[in-house]
Write a protein that holds these residues in place. Structure first.
Motif, PDB file in Angstrom:
ATOM      1  N   HIS A   1       0.801  -1.153   0.020  1.00 55.96           N
ATOM      2  CA  HIS A   1      -0.015  -0.084   0.042  1.00 55.96           C
ATOM      3  C   HIS A   1       0.866   1.202   0.015  1.00 55.96           C
ATOM      4  O   HIS A   1       1.958   1.391   0.827  1.00 55.96           O
TER       5      HIS A   1
ATOM      6  N   GLU B   1       0.224   4.116   0.403  1.00 59.22           N
ATOM      7  CA  GLU B   1      -0.123   5.110   1.597  1.00 59.22           C
ATOM      8  C   GLU B   1      -1.295   4.271   2.403  1.00 59.22           C
ATOM      9  O   GLU B   1      -2.044   3.399   1.659  1.00 59.22           O
ATOM     10  N   SER B   2      -1.589   4.138   3.880  1.00 61.69           N
ATOM     11  CA  SER B   2      -2.519   3.653   4.290  1.00 61.69           C
ATOM     12  C   SER B   2      -3.047   4.558   5.546  1.00 61.69           C
ATOM     13  O   SER B   2      -2.114   4.939   6.318  1.00 61.69           O
ATOM     14  N   GLU B   3      -4.144   4.946   5.567  1.00 65.84           N
ATOM     15  CA  GLU B   3      -4.648   5.858   6.334  1.00 65.84           C
ATOM     16  C   GLU B   3      -4.365   5.628   7.968  1.00 65.84           C
ATOM     17  O   GLU B   3      -4.693   4.163   8.155  1.00 65.84           O
ATOM     18  N   GLY B   4      -3.787   6.329   8.723  1.00 68.69           N
ATOM     19  CA  GLY B   4      -3.372   5.813  10.134  1.00 68.69           C
ATOM     20  C   GLY B   4      -1.818   5.354  10.167  1.00 68.69           C
ATOM     21  O   GLY B   4      -1.700   5.094  11.406  1.00 68.69           O
TER      22      GLY B   4
ATOM     23  N   GLN C   1       1.934   6.902   9.549  1.00 67.85           N
ATOM     24  CA  GLN C   1       2.921   7.801   8.990  1.00 67.85           C
ATOM     25  C   GLN C   1       4.095   7.441   9.056  1.00 67.85           C
ATOM     26  O   GLN C   1       4.421   7.454  10.390  1.00 67.85           O
TER      27      GLN C   1
ATOM     28  N   ASP D   1      -1.966   5.768  14.082  1.00 65.71           N
ATOM     29  CA  ASP D   1      -3.212   6.158  14.946  1.00 65.71           C
ATOM     30  C   ASP D   1      -4.281   4.687  14.526  1.00 65.71           C
ATOM     31  O   ASP D   1      -4.826   4.455  13.460  1.00 65.71           O
TER      32      ASP D   1
ATOM     33  N   LEU E   1      -7.596   5.060  12.990  1.00 69.54           N
ATOM     34  CA  LEU E   1      -7.818   5.432  11.805  1.00 69.54           C
ATOM     35  C   LEU E   1      -7.758   4.001  10.710  1.00 69.54           C
ATOM     36  O   LEU E   1      -7.622   4.013   9.497  1.00 69.54           O
ATOM     37  N   LEU E   2      -7.039   3.022  11.199  1.00 69.60           N
ATOM     38  CA  LEU E   2      -6.599   1.956  10.611  1.00 69.60           C
ATOM     39  C   LEU E   2      -7.982   1.280   9.978  1.00 69.60           C
ATOM     40  O   LEU E   2      -8.787   1.188  10.729  1.00 69.60           O
ATOM     41  N   ASN E   3      -8.190   0.352   9.020  1.00 66.57           N
ATOM     42  CA  ASN E   3      -9.074  -0.465   8.574  1.00 66.57           C
ATOM     43  C   ASN E   3      -9.051  -1.870   9.545  1.00 66.57           C
ATOM     44  O   ASN E   3      -8.283  -1.781  10.337  1.00 66.57           O
TER      45      ASN E   3
ATOM     46  N   LYS F   1      -2.511   6.825  19.739  1.00 67.56           N
ATOM     47  CA  LYS F   1      -1.413   6.669  18.879  1.00 67.56           C
ATOM     48  C   LYS F   1      -0.294   5.963  19.310  1.00 67.56           C
ATOM     49  O   LYS F   1       0.024   6.331  20.394  1.00 67.56           O
TER      50      LYS F   1
ATOM     51  N   TYR G   1       0.426  -6.469   6.580  1.00 68.42           N
ATOM     52  CA  TYR G   1       0.521  -5.363   5.910  1.00 68.42           C
ATOM     53  C   TYR G   1       2.146  -5.243   5.763  1.00 68.42           C
ATOM     54  O   TYR G   1       2.842  -5.585   6.909  1.00 68.42           O
TER      55      TYR G   1
END
Length: 415
Positions: A27, A29-32, A34, A48, A51-53, A109, A147
């Motif tokens: 991926h 980028e993956s939200e959550g 950084q 975070d 914010l992860l799936n 976080k 991941y």
């Protein structure tokens, strides 16, 4: 006999099935998640969880390896993509522990820090910096990969100079209440805006080690053309609860100069952070703890008046201290504070801020003798090549300053 063979076959099949790891998509980028590369020798990963799936939110472990040999990196990437990557060994050898959950956050976080060069800094010699790549993988509770991501880290692009301008900013206490802003108390939202204004103007935060290397006069040492040192005096709990998360999010380094006898106590109105909280901040890679004395941050009684204890022979048991006793007292005090910080936190203490900005030649001599190389005053100005490392100027950030007012204040000293 057949049943034994069948059972053995099933065991081998089960083992191979568990050992085989799936091919996973990379991926971009993956939200959550950084990945942050500060300007020094480390990688920080900020996760975070909220914010992860759903799948990634169940991760249990994170492993990360950096590479300075590109052939090894490309070999590992190929193994990731074709499914032959040894996840078991990777999880066992390169697992990172989170420094802790970030403080004062509504959503959990976790911050992971990985050193690229132990104690290293690319900024001291940009031309000779090493190219790095990394791979990190998230695993579930059973050690199953869910991941991964890999990338080559870009070089640090900062305009360097052998004759930089260095601004040391002085903070103390932080607040969430606008009515509490004073000359030494800054609202947390304004603190963030001030850091953002510095960044927008091209300032790069540096650490005490970089300043010391520069002031030693080595002509090979280069620093960012616009360098800033964030200093925070005393060690209030607000440094941990309010300033620390902002420093990490904005990727700024800071030195907190702590009065060591106040750790975990409330000597006046505001509580001070604990040793455990100090250790957490240091483990982030963005904060170090330096010296503001052990118990010399007060005014003591001397002949006919009160004066800062660090610069004065005091009246003790109705008698004025001798010069010998005075010098021994302040030496032992600074030495004790330095030892306590290094014992509890682990970072090397090389800097001191004078309580109330008061100092004399005796204080300078004893501070140097007790292992301090950099000493800060409250006299306003900027640090340049040839500045006295034992009387460094700082600019106080008044709680009533807007970000623009702070920048204007800085530039009055740069003209």
């Amino acid at each position: 006999m057949r049943s034994r063979r069948f059972a053995l076959f099933m065991l081998v099949f089960l083992f191979l099935s568990l050992s085989a790891m799936p091919r996973m998509e990379v991926h971009a980028e993956s939200e959550g998640i950084q990945v942050i590369r500060p300007a020094y020798g480390m990688i920080n990963i900020l996760v975070d969880v909220n914010l992860l799936n759903n799948q990634l939110a169940q991760y249990s472990s994170l492993s990360l390896r950096s590479f300075d040999k590109q052939e090894l990196y490309h070999q590992a990437v190929q193994q990731l993509n074709d499914g032959s990557f040894d996840h078991r060994a990777f999880l066992q050898r390169y697992k990172l522990e989170p420094n802790s959950s970030m403080p004062n956050e509504k959503k959990p976080k976790r911050l992971y820090t990985h050193q690229l060069i132990q104690g290293g800094s690319f900024l001291l010699n940009k031309e000779a910096q090493t190219s790095f790549s990394y791979i990190f993988v998230l695993y579930d509770a059973s050690g199953y990969p869910i991941y991964y991501k890999y990338a080559e880290l870009p070089d640090i692009e900062v305009k360097m100079s052998t004759n930089p301008t260095i601004v040391a900013l002085m903070y103390h206490h932080f607040t969430e209440k606008k009515e509490e802003q004073t000359s030494v108390t800054v609202h947390k939202d304004m603190f963030r805006k001030q850091l953002q204004a510095l960044k927008a103007d091209g300032f790069v935060s540096i650490r005490q080690q970089e300043l010391l290397a520069f002031l030693k006069g080595d002509k090979r040492v280069k620093l960012p053309e616009k360098s800033v040192i964030i200093t925070i005096d005393d060690g209030y709990e607000s440094n941990y609860k309010l300033a620390y998360p902002i420093l990490v999010q904005e990727q700024f380094y800071a030195s907190i100069f702590a009065v060591t006898s106040y750790r975990g106590k409330t000597p006046s109105i505001y509580p001070h952070f604990t040793w455990e909280q100090a250790s957490e901040m240091y483990s982030s890679g963005y904060v170090d703890i330096q010296n503001h004395t052990h118990e010399s941050h007060y005014y003591g009684t001397t002949t006919g008046r009160t004066r800062p204890a660090l610069i004065s022979r005091l009246i003790v048991n109705n008698r004025l201290e001798s010069q010998f006793v005075y010098e021994k007292r302040i030496y032992n005090d600074m030495k004790k504070a330095k030892s306590l910080i290094e014992q509890h936190i682990g970072n090397k203490v090389i800097a001191l801020t004078y309580p109330y900005g008061s100092y004399n030649q005796t204080v300078i001599n004893k501070a140097a003798a007790s292992g301090h190389s950099l000493m800060y005053t409250i006299k306003e100005g900027v640090i340049r090549k040839g500045s006295n490392p034992h009387a460094l100027p700082r600019i106080n950030v008044d709680g009533k300053y807007s970000a623009k007012a702070m920048m204007d204040r800085i530039y009055t000293h740069l003209r």
